[in-house]
Each structure stands twice: as C-alpha cells, then as structure tokens.
Scaffold this active site. Sequence first.
Site, PDB file in Angstrom:
ATOM      1  N   TYR A  93      45.243  38.048  35.900  1.00 33.06           N
ATOM      2  CA  TYR A  93      44.855  36.996  34.959  1.00 33.06           C
ATOM      3  C   TYR A  93      46.101  36.503  34.207  1.00 33.06           C
ATOM      4  O   TYR A  93      47.217  36.979  34.433  1.00 33.06           O
ATOM      5  CB  TYR A  93      43.782  37.519  34.006  1.00 33.06           C
ATOM      6  CG  TYR A  93      42.509  37.935  34.704  1.00 33.06           C
ATOM      7  CD1 TYR A  93      41.763  37.021  35.448  1.00 33.06           C
ATOM      8  CD2 TYR A  93      42.064  39.259  34.662  1.00 33.06           C
ATOM      9  CE1 TYR A  93      40.603  37.409  36.108  1.00 33.06           C
ATOM     10  CE2 TYR A  93      40.903  39.650  35.319  1.00 33.06           C
ATOM     11  CZ  TYR A  93      40.181  38.720  36.044  1.00 33.06           C
ATOM     12  OH  TYR A  93      39.035  39.100  36.707  1.00 33.06           O
ATOM     13  N   GLN A 119      35.793  42.071  26.196  1.00 36.96           N
ATOM     14  CA  GLN A 119      37.056  41.875  26.893  1.00 36.96           C
ATOM     15  C   GLN A 119      37.414  40.396  26.815  1.00 36.96           C
ATOM     16  O   GLN A 119      36.712  39.551  27.369  1.00 36.96           O
ATOM     17  CB  GLN A 119      36.932  42.312  28.351  1.00 36.96           C
ATOM     18  CG  GLN A 119      38.224  42.243  29.129  1.00 36.96           C
ATOM     19  CD  GLN A 119      38.020  42.568  30.599  1.00 36.96           C
ATOM     20  OE1 GLN A 119      37.476  41.758  31.342  1.00 36.96           O
ATOM     21  NE2 GLN A 119      38.434  43.750  31.010  1.00 36.96           N
TER      22      GLN A 119
END
Length: 413
Positions: free
Chosen positions: A177, A102
Amino acid sequence: MNDELDRAYSPWTLGPLSLRNRFIKSATNEGNAPGGTPTKALVRHHRSMAAGGVGMTTVAYCAVCPDGKTFEDQVMLGADSRPHLRALTDAVHAEGAAACAQITHGGAFTFLRQLSTPSPVSASGGINPPGFLSGRLFKHAASQDELRSLRVQFVRGAREAREAGFDAVEIHMGHGYLLSQFLSPAYNRRTDEFGGSAERRARFPREVLSDVLDAVGASMAVTCKISIFEGMRGGGTVEEAIVTARSMSDAGAHLIVNSAGMNVESPWHIFGSEMPPGIGGENASALMRAGNRMLKWQEPRIEFREMYLLEASRQIRAAVRTPLAYLGGVTSVEGIRTAMSEGFDAIVMGRALIHRPDLLMAFRSGELSKSGCNHCNSCIAAMYSASGTRCVLTSPEDFEANRIPAATPSAPQ
C-alpha cells in the site's frame, strides 16, 4: 512455561489503552462493506472475535480518503460510515474487547474505476506493477502538495475512527500500500528527502505516524504494521525493516506489528503458504484472472509451518525496544508460549480465529492445544464472495447479513 501463557492472557497497557489480554485479531479484509457501507455481517464478524476472548479486534482497511480505497466495496472513514462503524465498536465493547481501525491508503495498488487524478499516486512515477491487474498501468510521484494533503488525510481518518468509537488505529505501512511504496526500494526511486537510503525512505511514513500520534495519541493507541521483508526482486530486506522499525520506534509508535510480503508480487509471504485459486471471485476482471494465473506460475512451493515469521521477527525484536507484536502463524498453545518467551509483547492472529473465534478460550480451558485451521487460504478467496470472509470449513455462507447496513435497527424478537 505456564508463566508465558499466563502473561499472554493477562491484562496489559498499550499506549493509553488498557486491554484484557495480549491477543489481537489481525486485520484480514472482510469483504463486508458492499458499496462502502459496513454491514451486519461485519459487526457479527468482530463481535464474534470479541466474544471469543481477544483483547482487541482490528477492522481491516479503512481508507482515509476516496482515492485511498483499493476496491469499491471498502470502508472509507467519514460521516457516511460513522454510524455503521459505531454499531460495530459498540458491539465489540459490549463483549469486553477493544476495537482498532486499520487506516490506510492504497496508492498505486487500486482497482477503483474513478480517481481524482489521471493516474494513482505513489512514491515514484512510471510503470505500475499492480496496475497490470487493474488496467492502471502508470502511477505518478506524489508532489509536495500531495504529501501534505496525505498527512492531513491520515490525521482526519484517525480522528474519524475515534468519533466512530475505536480505541486504536493501525497505520498500514506494509503489503504494497502507499506508505509501503515509500519504504520499498523497488517502488521508491525519489531523489528528494523522501528517497534514497532506508532512513530517507522511512521519512514520509514516519511523518504520518508522528502527525497521527500528535492528533489522537493521548486518547487512542497508535500502532503501525510493516513488512519485515518484501520477498520480491529488488524489494525490502529484514535489514532495511530494522531501520524502519527503529524510525517508527523513535517517532513514538505504541506498537509495531510485524508482517511480510506484498499483495501483488509476493502474497504467499503474507500467509506463509500457497495462495488459493480464484482471488477476485466471480467478479474478477479478465486482467485479474490473468494476473492470478501469472502469480500461480511464479509462486514458490511453500508449505505452512507454525511461526513462519519467527526467524525474521527475532531480528526486529533485538533491534527495537518499542512494544512489538508477533504475527505469522501462531496456531497452538505452544506457539503462544514461544512468542511470549521470545520477548514479543502481543500476539496477532488471523486465520486460526476465523476458523474458530473462541479458539483462545478453548486454549485457556485446555479443550484444545492446536487450531483446526488447515491453512487452505480459502478464507482469502471468500473475501470476494457475496457473503464475505469466512472459514469454508466451519461457517456457512450468509448473504443476507452482508446486505443489511450495520446501523439498521434490528427487528423486534
């Protein structure tokens, strides 16, 4: 209904990648990289998922640059972490599964003590809500030069993941994020081509995806994870997530993974249940402890139910043709059948596999029909402990394995 179960356990193709089944271990922050160095505990965690039968396991939060880390004890993709991550991917491959990294950047959601800029980068400047937990109360809007640099960093991160032996990358566009800060109407107040409508807010994340696909998409599966709703005041809705999903589909994403919620403002939507006390662990700052108390005051009464994101995910499924993964509380054989019958292409699971890594094998053999996970979410708080993420019901603490770098040769037996 056995056809749906057989389909879930059958081989399938994800971009250029062949997987032995349609089950993916989700990226769940492991807490197994003290000082940024992946440890034997991280290898063990993902090897156990591979040995337990998943088609692919996802290593959580691999930062694409130093400023992209949210915490000091996180992996950054590069020469220093490469041999340790290679030890992990080799172990996963030896068990017959694929490994996904990721790749992400925290943007304004960061607890780093030092940054290369006076304030963290985000879609827009001003007051930084996550900063009330870290002491970084302000953020700045990414300049055109920074946007170009960020695109390069994501590409470099994807290439580094390939060098470390990963078969796929998941670009994190959710949970608050950096890329999600561009998608979110609550965070993105830009007036240039990257702000305004949902289509324009999706432009920069789409450019990142396109660049990564151009760089590694012929040899690696490239997926992206989005929040299909943010669950906060002024946050993104399912209707806006449909726009995002279509944009990423048009860009050529090999798979879209649906999630929900934001790490700071609405974490309960990520997990579909109440958050545990003690996030941040014994090393939590006074600000984080205060933030935990504030979150508990704001947290709605929410009880876990299986397939808690199904209703919203159906709307995404109806809107895009791109392969779509269902994430959100699959804990039983019946849940697997439901996800398959609803037209999802893969099933992403987290806590149920942390509770019992061989759960899929137990389902397939008929030993179990439902996970024993009680959704207490103590595994989330354990991420900040010295031994890292574990199920407190089934796994003992192991501090030693989380002190040994992953590439350290094993002692002779």
